[in-house]
Design a protein around this motif. Structure first.
Motif, PDB file in Angstrom:
ATOM      1  N   SER A   1      37.613  53.159  35.981  1.00  0.00           N
ATOM      2  CA  SER A   1      38.999  52.785  35.697  1.00  0.00           C
ATOM      3  C   SER A   1      39.978  53.729  36.397  1.00  0.00           C
ATOM      4  O   SER A   1      41.041  53.309  36.842  1.00  0.00           O
ATOM      5  CB  SER A   1      39.264  52.727  34.200  1.00  0.00           C
ATOM      6  OG  SER A   1      39.104  53.984  33.607  1.00  0.00           O
TER       7      SER A   1
ATOM      8  N   GLU B   1      44.801  50.692  43.076  1.00  0.00           N
ATOM      9  CA  GLU B   1      46.092  50.033  42.860  1.00  0.00           C
ATOM     10  C   GLU B   1      47.221  50.818  43.532  1.00  0.00           C
ATOM     11  O   GLU B   1      48.087  50.242  44.194  1.00  0.00           O
ATOM     12  CB  GLU B   1      46.350  49.902  41.365  1.00  0.00           C
ATOM     13  CG  GLU B   1      47.618  49.161  41.029  1.00  0.00           C
ATOM     14  CD  GLU B   1      47.797  48.932  39.548  1.00  0.00           C
ATOM     15  OE1 GLU B   1      48.568  48.025  39.203  1.00  0.00           O
ATOM     16  OE2 GLU B   1      47.172  49.651  38.734  1.00  0.00           O
TER      17      GLU B   1
ATOM     18  N   LYS C   1      40.982  43.707  37.681  1.00  0.00           N
ATOM     19  CA  LYS C   1      41.251  44.241  36.338  1.00  0.00           C
ATOM     20  C   LYS C   1      40.608  43.365  35.263  1.00  0.00           C
ATOM     21  O   LYS C   1      40.106  43.872  34.262  1.00  0.00           O
ATOM     22  CB  LYS C   1      42.751  44.355  36.102  1.00  0.00           C
ATOM     23  CG  LYS C   1      43.379  45.512  36.843  1.00  0.00           C
ATOM     24  CD  LYS C   1      44.875  45.553  36.614  1.00  0.00           C
ATOM     25  CE  LYS C   1      45.509  46.688  37.362  1.00  0.00           C
ATOM     26  NZ  LYS C   1      46.966  46.755  37.149  1.00  0.00           N
TER      27      LYS C   1
END
Length: 123
Positions: A110, A117, A59
């Protein structure tokens, strides 16, 4: 120890965690590759915080790419590294993520990062 091309399996765990917390700057290779390989080694060692350290480092790199802070390489020298993980779906997400970064498409990247994630929190 050359972390960008090969993670030394004899490296102490704390060095690999440090690499994830402070990813390397490189104008020759994508720092995401070093982060990925460190994560895979920590995961192989069954390090309990490997996924969270990996996501934190990733990130941070993504934020730097999005904001244009520094010059990070967009040439993928390790096109087959997605095959190093036993989870084929996670491997394909990683491959797609790196392809977006190579094309300077941080928006779709993203979204893929969020999926990575999710996948890591499920497994």
């Amino acid at each position: 120890m050359e972390l960008l091309t090969q993670i030394d399996v004899s490296s102490p765990t704390r060095d690999l965690i440090r690499l994830l917390r402070m990813p390397p700057d490189s104008s020759e290779q994508m720092p995401e590759s070093a982060v990925w390989r460190a994560f895979l080694e920590l995961r192989r060692r069954a390090e309990p915080g490997a996924a969270s350290y990996f996501l934190q480092g990733l990130k941070g790199l993504h934020r730097r790419r999005t904001m244009g802070i520094g010059v990070l390489c967009v040439v993928d020298s390790f096109g087959d590294e997605h095959r190093l993980i036993e989870d084929p779906y996670l491997g394909e997400l990683w491959r797609s993520y790196k392809r977006c970064l190579c094309a300077n498409r941080t928006g779709p990247a993203s979204q893929l990062l969020r999926e990575i994630e999710q996948q890591l929190t499920v497994t």
